[in-house]
Write an enzyme that holds these catalytic residues in place. Structure first.
Site, PDB file in Angstrom:
ATOM      1  N   ASP A   1       0.764  -0.980   0.076  1.00  8.69           N
ATOM      2  CA  ASP A   1      -0.066   0.039   0.016  1.00  8.69           C
ATOM      3  C   ASP A   1       1.068   1.316  -0.021  1.00  8.69           C
ATOM      4  OD1 ASP A   1       0.728  -0.717   2.809  1.00  8.69           O
ATOM      5  OD2 ASP A   1      -0.653   0.878   3.380  1.00  8.69           O
TER       6      ASP A   1
ATOM      7  N   ASP B   1       7.971   3.408  -1.377  1.00 15.05           N
ATOM      8  CA  ASP B   1       7.578   3.170  -0.034  1.00 15.05           C
ATOM      9  C   ASP B   1       6.251   2.381  -0.311  1.00 15.05           C
ATOM     10  OD1 ASP B   1       7.287   2.772   2.512  1.00 15.05           O
ATOM     11  OD2 ASP B   1       6.572   4.857   3.068  1.00 15.05           O
TER      12      ASP B   1
ATOM     13  N   GLU C   1      -0.167  -1.212   5.641  1.00 14.46           N
ATOM     14  CA  GLU C   1       0.925  -0.790   6.620  1.00 14.46           C
ATOM     15  C   GLU C   1       0.997   0.501   6.866  1.00 14.46           C
ATOM     16  OE1 GLU C   1       5.279   0.542   7.719  1.00 14.46           O
ATOM     17  OE2 GLU C   1       3.936   0.962   6.053  1.00 14.46           O
ATOM     18  N   GLU C   2       0.755   1.199   5.990  1.00 13.34           N
ATOM     19  CA  GLU C   2       0.931   2.713   6.228  1.00 13.34           C
ATOM     20  C   GLU C   2      -0.242   3.256   6.940  1.00 13.34           C
ATOM     21  OE1 GLU C   2       3.136   4.402   4.880  1.00 13.34           O
ATOM     22  OE2 GLU C   2       3.868   3.619   3.366  1.00 13.34           O
TER      23      GLU C   2
ATOM     24  N   ASP D   1      12.049  -2.176   3.755  1.00 12.82           N
ATOM     25  CA  ASP D   1      11.061  -0.807   3.824  1.00 12.82           C
ATOM     26  C   ASP D   1      11.734   0.419   4.677  1.00 12.82           C
ATOM     27  OD1 ASP D   1       8.801   0.569   3.805  1.00 12.82           O
ATOM     28  OD2 ASP D   1       7.840  -0.244   5.622  1.00 12.82           O
TER      29      ASP D   1
END
Length: 441
Positions: A117, A176, A210-211, A233
């Protein structure tokens, strides 16, 4: 905290110098740098073409269905490479195995993880990547009205002479963490097609959300089956994160009293003004734009509402556990004070999101040592740094899977200034192969 870093780094240098198995040269298997970079770039450009922005206001999991599109593509690519135990569960987690080389079946299993994501804070739709084959080290014109200037982003100097990818200034790039995804998949392809490179069993995993700090809400650590893992990451070449801040989110539901403005005296209570009053009571110097290193902060994430009702969200960040609790206590104390003044107008909910992975990673120092050694074998000087951001590894470390964070070669994440070095991506690829060898030993 700083002394701990110095001690760990010193220990790693001693181990490097005195342990023959660690200091041994890497396998003599070769790869072509230009071909590898081309594969990395091709994969990266394909992955960023998918809009995978997550949504913190969504109640579903994943938070957006469009993340599943790329996750399904990755599952198919893993199967096409001949990887085994490839699965995708109902939550979207994709897992697969690079089988151990013959004779290496008893080596400990380690894993590699990345998230698909992109951040909700800036659009990730219709990305138009711009490639510079050999960056000259000068200011970069993103579009007619926006420049990425070296004076504003001095780390750009590290990209001089590199092949780099940047945005057209209207979206983020998605390095990212699609740079991490591309690096893992390219390394997986190499290992699957070069049986002469000896290694143990390696588990691969890709996650959504994750964000928005939900990346491993339903991650099955037991099914993943690794004794340790690394998230690909992080930032620029050499960066490794095995310590991050503790994180919490504070949600305030504020009720005001509406009134006709002509007769509002003594009656009207603005929920927005209560929110402003609280914000002004928080330490002004403890906001993200004024902090660095180990300094924590309160961040006003978003606010919406009107006179009768407002909702406000804060991010609370702090490295030290004691100070983390003190920050949450200060928020509660200020709300209690305002509730006395405004008849209980504020309902506060504080939810912990993740904790400092250092407490768990320290229990297995060999995990970090292998990462430091993998970098040195690639000719990279490791640059450990406190992680001022979230990562799936933070929560996974508390779920029984110690999981430091390794660089992918990008910078300026979550913004139109995001860019990525393909040369650094190739270096991350090397680190992955070195990890495969070290864990095989």
């Amino acid at each position: 905290m700083i002394m701990k870093y110095i001690l760990l780094t010193t220990l790693s240098l001693i181990l490097w110098a005195t342990n023959p198995s660690i200091a041994a040269k890497p396998q003599t298997v070769k790869w072509n740098k230009e071909t590898t970079e081309e594969k990395l770039l091709t994969r990266f450009l394909r992955y960023v073409s998918y809009d995978t922005q997550s949504d913190r206001n969504s109640k579903s999991y994943p938070s957006t269905a469009k993340q599943l599109v790329l996750l399904k593509v990755l599952k198919s690519e893993m199967e096409a490479l001949g990887m085994t135990e490839v699965t995708m569960d109902k939550y979207g987690y994709v897992m697969g195995t690079i089988p151990a080389s013959k004779g290496y079946e008893s080596a400990p299993v380690f894993g590699l993880l990345a998230h698909v994501d992109t951040a909700p804070i800036f659009t990730g739709a219709n990305i138009k990547p711009q490639v510079i084959n050999e960056y000259d080290g000068k200011d970069i014109r993103l579009n007619d009205s926006l420049w990425m200037r070296v004076a504003d982003f001095p780390q750009l100097a590290r990209f001089k002479g590199h092949k780099i990818v940047h945005t057209d200034g209207t979206t983020l790039l998605g390095a990212d963490d699609k740079a991490g995804v591309a690096e893992i998949m390219t390394a997986a392809e190499y290992l699957m097609t070069h049986p002469e490179f000896k290694h143990g069993k390696i588990r691969i995993g890709f996650t959504p959300d994750e964000e928005i700090s939900r990346g491993v809400d339903f991650f099955d650590v037991k099914a993943f089956g690794a004794s340790a893992a690394y998230t690909m990451d992080s930032g620029l070449e050499g960066r490794i994160v095995y310590e991050n801040w503790n994180a919490a989110q504070a949600h305030l539901d504020i009720r005001g009293v509406s009134s006709h403005l002509g007769t509002a005296k003594g009656k009207l209570v603005s929920a927005l003004e209560i929110a402003f009053e609280l914000h002004q009571m928080l330490p002004k110097a403890e906001r993200p734009q004024y902090t660095s290193g180990y300094e924590g902060f309160f961040h006003l994430l978003d606010m919406k509402g009107d006179v009768p009702h407002a909702e406000v969200n804060y991010q609370i960040r702090e490295f030290d556990t004691k100070r983390f609790e003190e920050r949450k206590a200060l928020m509660r104390d200020l709300v209690n004070l305002l509730n006395k003044r405004y008849n209980g107008a504020i309902q506060l909910t504080i939810k912990d999101q993740y904790y400092n992975m250092r407490l768990k990673v320290d229990e297995r120092p060999e995990i970090v040592e292998k990462a430091l050694t993998a970098m040195r074998l690639a000719g990279i000087t490791p640059t450990p740094a406190p992680g001022r951001g979230g990562t799936d590894g933070s929560r996974l470390s508390y779920m029984g899977l110690p999981c430091p964070n390794i660089f992918v070669g990008g910078m300026n994440y979550h913004s139109p200034y995001e860019c990525c070095s393909v040369d650094m991506m190739e270096r991350a690829f090397q680190v992955i192969l070195n990890l495969a060898e070290l864990w095989g030993k």
